[in-house]
Structure formats: structure tokens, C-alpha cells
Design an enzyme around this catalytic site. Structure first.
Site, mmCIF file in Angstrom:
data_model
loop_
_atom_site.group_PDB
_atom_site.id
_atom_site.type_symbol
_atom_site.label_atom_id
_atom_site.label_comp_id
_atom_site.label_asym_id
_atom_site.label_seq_id
_atom_site.Cartn_x
_atom_site.Cartn_y
_atom_site.Cartn_z
ATOM 1 N N TRP A 161 -16.696 24.901 87.609
ATOM 2 C CA TRP A 161 -15.902 23.743 87.203
ATOM 3 C C TRP A 161 -16.521 22.407 87.570
ATOM 4 O O TRP A 161 -16.158 21.370 87.018
ATOM 5 C CB TRP A 161 -14.512 23.812 87.856
ATOM 6 C CG TRP A 161 -14.541 23.988 89.343
ATOM 7 C CD1 TRP A 161 -14.426 25.161 90.028
ATOM 8 C CD2 TRP A 161 -14.735 22.965 90.331
ATOM 9 N NE1 TRP A 161 -14.532 24.935 91.383
ATOM 10 C CE2 TRP A 161 -14.719 23.593 91.599
ATOM 11 C CE3 TRP A 161 -14.900 21.580 90.270
ATOM 12 C CZ2 TRP A 161 -14.882 22.887 92.786
ATOM 13 C CZ3 TRP A 161 -15.072 20.870 91.452
ATOM 14 C CH2 TRP A 161 -15.048 21.519 92.693
ATOM 15 N N PRO A 186 -15.878 29.610 80.330
ATOM 16 C CA PRO A 186 -15.887 28.410 81.175
ATOM 17 C C PRO A 186 -14.917 28.542 82.332
ATOM 18 O O PRO A 186 -14.009 29.380 82.324
ATOM 19 C CB PRO A 186 -15.447 27.307 80.207
ATOM 20 C CG PRO A 186 -14.559 28.014 79.229
ATOM 21 C CD PRO A 186 -15.140 29.401 79.074
ATOM 22 N N GLU A 265 -26.869 31.815 90.142
ATOM 23 C CA GLU A 265 -26.998 30.608 90.965
ATOM 24 C C GLU A 265 -25.742 30.562 91.813
ATOM 25 O O GLU A 265 -24.662 30.246 91.318
ATOM 26 C CB GLU A 265 -27.158 29.373 90.078
ATOM 27 C CG GLU A 265 -27.675 28.171 90.842
ATOM 28 C CD GLU A 265 -26.573 27.233 91.257
ATOM 29 O OE1 GLU A 265 -26.187 27.280 92.451
ATOM 30 O OE2 GLU A 265 -26.094 26.468 90.413
#
Length: 490
Positions: A161, A186, A265
Site C-alpha cells: 500500500w 493490489p 521484496e
């Protein structure tokens, strides 16, 4: 619903559904979930809440579009991405306002993020025509060796986010440049920017007569119920995730069954080293940049300030003065330099780790309080006399708190810097060139900033070591994550 911080053109035309096979549609069953402005706590929009069925439909669309997209000429893929880059730049204010509305960061930071995110699109538009193979005679002379590069296939991209445009462009752009198709999941806290970006790509594909099923978006309030069936589906061949190490481990276990290509990541605990020969005013400026972007809510935020005991007092005074000049407020308000945290529980956690540090003997130089105002804010905070074993040092803070710990010599500094399971990024300030190279040789991190508080660049590999992740995003390495090699003996 209150959307007053958004330009009318954005608020009126923002897609809030699912993008599957080139069409925006409601979720199966019609469920939605709210997206709030963290600066006020008010709901901005209700967004379609994708189900497992919707996720599989998105994967089916991506799989169906793959043959046409991977056979599309590299130049055509490059020109598509270039057009998307130009649209992002032209609509900077629209995207920045949306990032601020759903993510909270000050408008100046949101504009900078749009520029940074757009650079990934431009970089990979240029790399799309530079996917190199290999041809040579085998050492034995018996045959020729040909190595071809081809897209790995449909990719699931899961984004965080905190950088809603940059995190999506640095995944989507290399995937599309390589010839992969994508399903985007998302973050539930900031799905609106992804929707606007995806619509830009979808419209550009449609205008060029290319399959719009190349890009699909499925926001959801229940990530595991959507993602697990996708990881189990043999049509999916790639997973890219940015987020916490805890979630990354779960996803890696899920990806193992299908032997998926993965890019991870993950979390960080970045040390910011200030040696005795450092330019202290420059180190303070760098510390402000490394710590306070997005109110400290970045994976590359400086988390531990390890300062030589001879300059600790000077550095702490300079950083405290710099923090005192910061202006806390709604990101859309003029003059704001520090926005809110993303949600109330984020403020609760920061408040808790600071309280524990104080119990362990830390002293407050500035901050350590929760402003009384609407939204989810925490005051910029500098702590001195911090116990190296305090939770505020051992864990990623993800908030505007700078704990200062002292060291006596270079060996102790590097031992402290490396005493964590994480290794995403580190920062070091010194005027000794030899020391800079010694730090580079010994630091256990995937990235290192020497005398600078920012390291990210679209043309450079971004990623960590140890529990901070696998693979790289950005640069030539970012494209490699979406390609596989095929060896042909002739």
C-alpha cells in the site's frame, strides 16, 4: 462519499470494479469493501471485493492473452509502454491527488512518486527491444549453441500500500516488456491508484488493437482466499510480491508446489551509520530523507541510527532540530511535510514500541506523542540513549521514529548493522573512501547508500539479501525476472 481532495475528473471516472479480460465489472456476488482517507478516516470509495472465482477468471484472461502478447513485436511493446509513460507524466496531478487521498502522503511526495514510478515504465520501454540471446560455437566444435529468451508466462503481482504507483509500475513494466501477461492483486488499503493506472494501460491496448486481457486487476479484502487458488493453478508461472517477510514466507511455500518463478521484496531493518569523520549537517539531511518519506512507512526507511559516540550529541541535536521544522497534517493541505500513518492500528503499534523503548531507558528528544486530530497521525520522534536490544531497534518501525544508538569503532558499527535477519538497504556517512569500500564489502544488504539518503533508481537493481527477499526489481535484472532461457543445440 467524500472525495473533495480529488479532482472532479478523477473522482467521476475512477474505476472501482475488477478489470478482467479488458472489462471493468463487479465482483462475483457484488461484494465491496471501503477505501478510506487516512488523513481523515472517512471513506473515499467502495471497491469491488474479488472472490477466488474472480481471481481464476482473471488468470484465465491473462492466459488467453499470452500467445498474442508474447508474439507482439518488441518494438510494439516498447511503444505501448512509452505511451503509458507519457500519459503518467501528463496526468501527474491526477495520480498525485489520488495517492494522497488513499495513502496520505503529502502532495509533493506523491508527485515525486509519480515521477519515480513513471521512470520504470520509460526504462522498460527502452529495454523491451534489448532482450538478448546468445549464439556461439560449442567448445568442442561439434555444434552451435543457441540460447533464446522468452517470457515465463502469466504473472501474479502482489503490491503493497505504501507506494501505490511505483510498486505497480516496477512490476508491470518489466513483465509487459518481456511479453508476460499479468494479474494484479493490489493492497486493499490503496487499490484506487492501481485501478487508474490499469485503465491507462487498458485504454492504450484497446487503441492499438492489442488484447486487453494482458492486464487484469482483482482487489480483495481477503488476500489468502484469492491468492491460494491462483498459486495452485498450473497456468500461473510467476509470482512477484512486495510486503512483509512473514507473508512472503507463506507465499513461497504456496509457490513451491507449482515450482513458480518468484521475486520477493520483503521486510527491512535499515541501519544508518554515521562515522566520526562524517559531515554531520549532510548526515542530518540524508537521515531526514532516509527516515521521513511517507512518514517513515517505506521498506527502505532508515530504522536504526548507529552513530559514533564522539558525534552522537551533535547528530541528535541536528536531527531533532530538523524534525522540529516538519509540519504534520493532511497530505492535501498546503505546507504539510509529514502525513498520517496508513491506519489506526499502525499508530497503535508505533506508540507501543516507543513506550517500550522508554521503559528500556530511552530519552525523548522530540515527539513521542499522538496528535489530537482526525485521522491516523504520530508525531515525528527522535529517541536517544536507546538500548540496542529494544524492540524499536530490533523490529521494522514503519513510522516516523528515529532511535539513536552509539558505537565506539568501525567493527562494532558493522557488527551492530549486520545483527539482524534482514538485509534490504543500509546507509553510511563517512569522508574516508577506504572506509566506504570496507562498509560496502562487509555490509549484509542488497543496497547501500554512501553519503546519501536515497538509493532507489529505475535503472538500478532493487532488492535485498537474507530475510529481505529474493530477486531484483529495476535495471536489467528486473527484466530477467520475467524471462526464461531456452538452449538449442544445432
Amino acid at each position: 462519499m467524500p472525495t473533495s481532495t480529488l479532482p472532479p475528473t478523477v473522482a467521476a471516472h475512477l474505476p472501482t470494479g475488477l478489470l478482467i479480460g479488458g472489462a471493468w465489472r463487479p465482483a462475483t456476488g457484488g461484494a465491496t469493501f471501503p477505501v478510506a482517507d487516512p488523513g481523515t478516516g472517512q471513506v473515499l470509495f467502495d471497491v469491488a471485493d474479488a472472490t477466488a472465482q474472480d481471481g481464476l477468471a482473471a488468470l484465465a484472461a491473462a492466459d488467453a492473452a499470452l500467445p498474442a502478447w508474447r508474439s507482439t513485436a518488441p518494438r510494439e511493446r516498447a511503444e505501448l509502454l512509452r505511451a503509458v509513460f507519457e500519459t503518467l507524466v501528463a496526468r501527474t496531478e491526477d495520480f498525485a491527488a489520488l495517492i494522497t487521498a488513499e495513502g496520505g502522503k503529502p502532495l509533493a511526495e506523491s508527485r515525486a512518486e509519480v515521477a519515480y514510478g513513471a521512470e520504470y515504465v520509460r526504462w522498460y520501454s527502452e529495454q523491451a527491444v534489448r532482450i538478448n540471446g546468445l549464439t556461439r560455437t560449442a567448445p568442442s566444435g561439434a555444434n552451435r549453441q543457441l540460447v533464446l529468451r522468452r517470457p515465463v508466462g502469466p504473472a501474479l503481482l502482489i503490491t503493497p500500500w505504501n507506494f501505490p504507483i511505483a510498486m505497480i509500475t516496477r512490476k508491470v513494466a518489466p513483465a509487459l516488456a518481456a511479453g508476460c501477461t499479468v494479474v494484479i492483486k493490489p493492497a486493499g488499503l490503496t487499490p484506487l491508484t492501481t485501478a487508474l493506472f490499469a485503465e491507462v494501460v487498458r485504454a492504450e491496448l484497446a487503441d492499438r488493437g492489442l488484447p486487453t486481457g494482458i492486464i487484469n486487476v482483482v482487489p480483495t479484502s481477503s488476500s489468502s482466499s484469492l491468492v491460494e487458488p491462483l498459486l495452485a493453478d498450473p497456468r500461473l508461472r510467476k509470482l512477484s510480491f512486495t510486503g512483509s517477510t512473514e507473508v512472503g514466507r507463506v507465499l513461497l511455500r504456496g509457490a513451491a508446489e507449482g515450482v513458480l518463478r518468484t521475486s520477493m521484496e520483503l521486510g527491512g531493518n535499515a541501519p544508518f551509520l554515521v562515522f566520526e569523520d562524517a559531515d554531520i549537517p549532510a548526515a542530518v539531511t540524508g537521515a531526514l530523507a532516509a527516515k521521513m518519506r511517507n512518514a517513515g512507512q517505506t521498506c527502505v526507511a532508515a530504522n536504526r541510527f548507529l552513530v559514533h559516540e564522539s558525534v552522537a550529541k551533535e547528530f541528535a541535536a541536528g536531527l531533532t532540530e530538523a524534525f522540529d521544522r516538519l509540519v504534520v497534517g493532511h497530505g492535501a493541505a498546503g505546507g504539510t511535510t509529514v502525513g498520517p500513518l496508513i491506519e489506526e492500528r499502525a499508530v497503535d503499534r508505533v506508540e507501543q514500541v516507543v513506550a517500550e523503548a522508554l521503559d528500556d531507558g530511552a530519552r525523548v528528544a522530540i515527539g513521542a506523542d499522538r496528535p489530537r486530530r482526525p485521522g491516523w497521525f504520530y508525531a515525528p520522534t527522535v529517541l536517544t540513549n536507546v538500548d540496542p536490544e529494544s524492540r524499536v531497534v530490533r523490529e521494522e518501525i514503519f513510522g516516523p521514529v528515529a532511535p539513536i544508538v552509539t558505537f565506539a569503532d568501525e567493527d562494532e558499527a558493522l557488527t551492530m548493522a549486520n545483527s539482524t535477519e534482514f538485509g534490504l538497504v543500509a546507509y553510511a556517512y563517512t569522508q574516508d573512501v577506504g572506509r566506504a569500500f570496507r562498509v560496502a564489502d562487509r555490509i549484509e544488504a542488497g543496497m547501500l547508500g554512501i553519503n546519501r539518503g536515497m538509493v532507489s533508481d529505475a535503472s538500478a537493481p532493487f532488492g535485498g539479501v537474507k530475510s529481505s527477499g529474493l530477486g531484483r526489481e529495476g535495471g536489467e535484472a528486473g527484466l530477467e525476472e520475467y524471462l526464461e532461457s531456452v538452449y538449442v543445440a544445432i
